[in-house]
Design a protein around this motif. Structure first.
Motif, PDB file in Angstrom:
ATOM      1  N   GLN A  21       0.834  -1.197   0.000  1.00 40.72           N
ATOM      2  CA  GLN A  21       0.000   0.000   0.000  1.00 40.72           C
ATOM      3  C   GLN A  21       0.872   1.251   0.000  1.00 40.72           C
ATOM      4  O   GLN A  21       2.022   1.227   0.466  1.00 40.72           O
ATOM      5  CB  GLN A  21      -0.906   0.000   1.219  1.00 40.72           C
ATOM      6  N   PRO A  22       0.352   2.354  -0.494  1.00 35.90           N
ATOM      7  CA  PRO A  22       1.098   3.619  -0.399  1.00 35.90           C
ATOM      8  C   PRO A  22       1.517   3.899   1.043  1.00 35.90           C
ATOM      9  O   PRO A  22       0.732   3.688   1.975  1.00 35.90           O
ATOM     10  CB  PRO A  22       0.095   4.653  -0.903  1.00 35.90           C
ATOM     11  N   GLY A  23       2.754   4.330   1.197  1.00 39.23           N
ATOM     12  CA  GLY A  23       3.309   4.550   2.530  1.00 39.23           C
ATOM     13  C   GLY A  23       4.004   3.346   3.110  1.00 39.23           C
ATOM     14  O   GLY A  23       4.653   3.448   4.159  1.00 39.23           O
ATOM     15  N   GLN A  72      11.889  -0.083 -14.266  1.00 38.51           N
ATOM     16  CA  GLN A  72      11.152   0.194 -15.494  1.00 38.51           C
ATOM     17  C   GLN A  72       9.672   0.158 -15.186  1.00 38.51           C
ATOM     18  O   GLN A  72       9.119  -0.896 -14.852  1.00 38.51           O
ATOM     19  CB  GLN A  72      11.490  -0.816 -16.587  1.00 38.51           C
ATOM     20  N   ALA A  73       9.062   1.325 -15.268  1.00 41.50           N
ATOM     21  CA  ALA A  73       7.630   1.438 -15.046  1.00 41.50           C
ATOM     22  C   ALA A  73       6.889   1.098 -16.340  1.00 41.50           C
ATOM     23  O   ALA A  73       7.462   1.194 -17.435  1.00 41.50           O
ATOM     24  CB  ALA A  73       7.289   2.847 -14.594  1.00 41.50           C
ATOM     25  N   LYS A 120       5.323   5.157  -2.964  1.00 37.55           N
ATOM     26  CA  LYS A 120       4.284   5.902  -3.673  1.00 37.55           C
ATOM     27  C   LYS A 120       3.835   5.102  -4.886  1.00 37.55           C
ATOM     28  O   LYS A 120       4.601   4.290  -5.419  1.00 37.55           O
ATOM     29  CB  LYS A 120       4.837   7.250  -4.124  1.00 37.55           C
ATOM     30  N   PRO A 121       2.630   5.354  -5.373  1.00 40.79           N
ATOM     31  CA  PRO A 121       2.177   4.648  -6.579  1.00 40.79           C
ATOM     32  C   PRO A 121       3.147   4.811  -7.756  1.00 40.79           C
ATOM     33  O   PRO A 121       3.304   3.875  -8.555  1.00 40.79           O
ATOM     34  CB  PRO A 121       0.821   5.295  -6.868  1.00 40.79           C
ATOM     35  N   ILE A 165       4.588  -3.268  -6.842  1.00 36.73           N
ATOM     36  CA  ILE A 165       3.319  -2.599  -7.127  1.00 36.73           C
ATOM     37  C   ILE A 165       2.876  -1.867  -5.872  1.00 36.73           C
ATOM     38  O   ILE A 165       2.716  -2.480  -4.812  1.00 36.73           O
ATOM     39  CB  ILE A 165       2.240  -3.601  -7.565  1.00 36.73           C
ATOM     40  N   VAL A 166       2.707  -0.566  -6.013  1.00 40.99           N
ATOM     41  CA  VAL A 166       2.264   0.255  -4.890  1.00 40.99           C
ATOM     42  C   VAL A 166       0.840   0.718  -5.200  1.00 40.99           C
ATOM     43  O   VAL A 166       0.622   1.529  -6.089  1.00 40.99           O
ATOM     44  CB  VAL A 166       3.189   1.460  -4.668  1.00 40.99           C
ATOM     45  N   SER A 167      -0.090   0.158  -4.475  1.00 37.22           N
ATOM     46  CA  SER A 167      -1.490   0.430  -4.762  1.00 37.22           C
ATOM     47  C   SER A 167      -2.336   0.144  -3.536  1.00 37.22           C
ATOM     48  O   SER A 167      -2.041  -0.752  -2.760  1.00 37.22           O
ATOM     49  CB  SER A 167      -1.967  -0.429  -5.933  1.00 37.22           C
TER      50      SER A 167
END
Length: 113
Positions: free
Chosen positions: A13-15, A37-38, A84-85, A110-112
């Motif tokens: 999760q974010p944070g 690589q995003a 962060k996302p 994955i940040v979500s």
């Protein structure tokens, strides 16, 4: 030639925080780096560490990411906090500049929420 195996990615999760590891098949005497690589973007260099433990961070991760190395274990680490996302990407390690045949499979972050 040296090969790299990255691990430690996941969904967070974010944070949140993650610690990535990169195991090298051979001895690391080089400046090492973490790249990412995003989706839909080119691979970018995020952080480096010299054989003398001098470090560099791209502005977007300063204060949140910490690179370290354990030469006895031929391993490089990336501690990531306050994720962060926009940190969502596949993360790779390699020497700097990169050895093209040496790229590993990377580890997905994955940040979500």
């Amino acid at each position: 030639q040296v090969q790299f195996v990255e691990s430690g990615g996941g969904l967070v999760q974010p944070g949140g925080s993650l610690r990535l590891s990169c195991a090298a098949s051979g001895t690391m005497f080089y400046t090492m780096g973490w790249y990412r690589q995003a989706p839909g973007k080119q691979r970018e260099l995020v952080t480096t560490i010299t054989s003398g433990d001098s470090t560099y961070y791209v502005d977007s991760v300063k204060g949140r990411f910490t690179i370290s190395r354990d030469n006895a274990k031929n391993t490089v680490y990336l501690q990531m906090i306050s994720l962060k996302p926009e940190d969502t990407a596949v993360y790779y390690c390699n020497i700097v500049p990169p050895c093209q045949p040496c790229w590993g499979q990377g580890t997905q972050v994955i940040v979500s929420s």
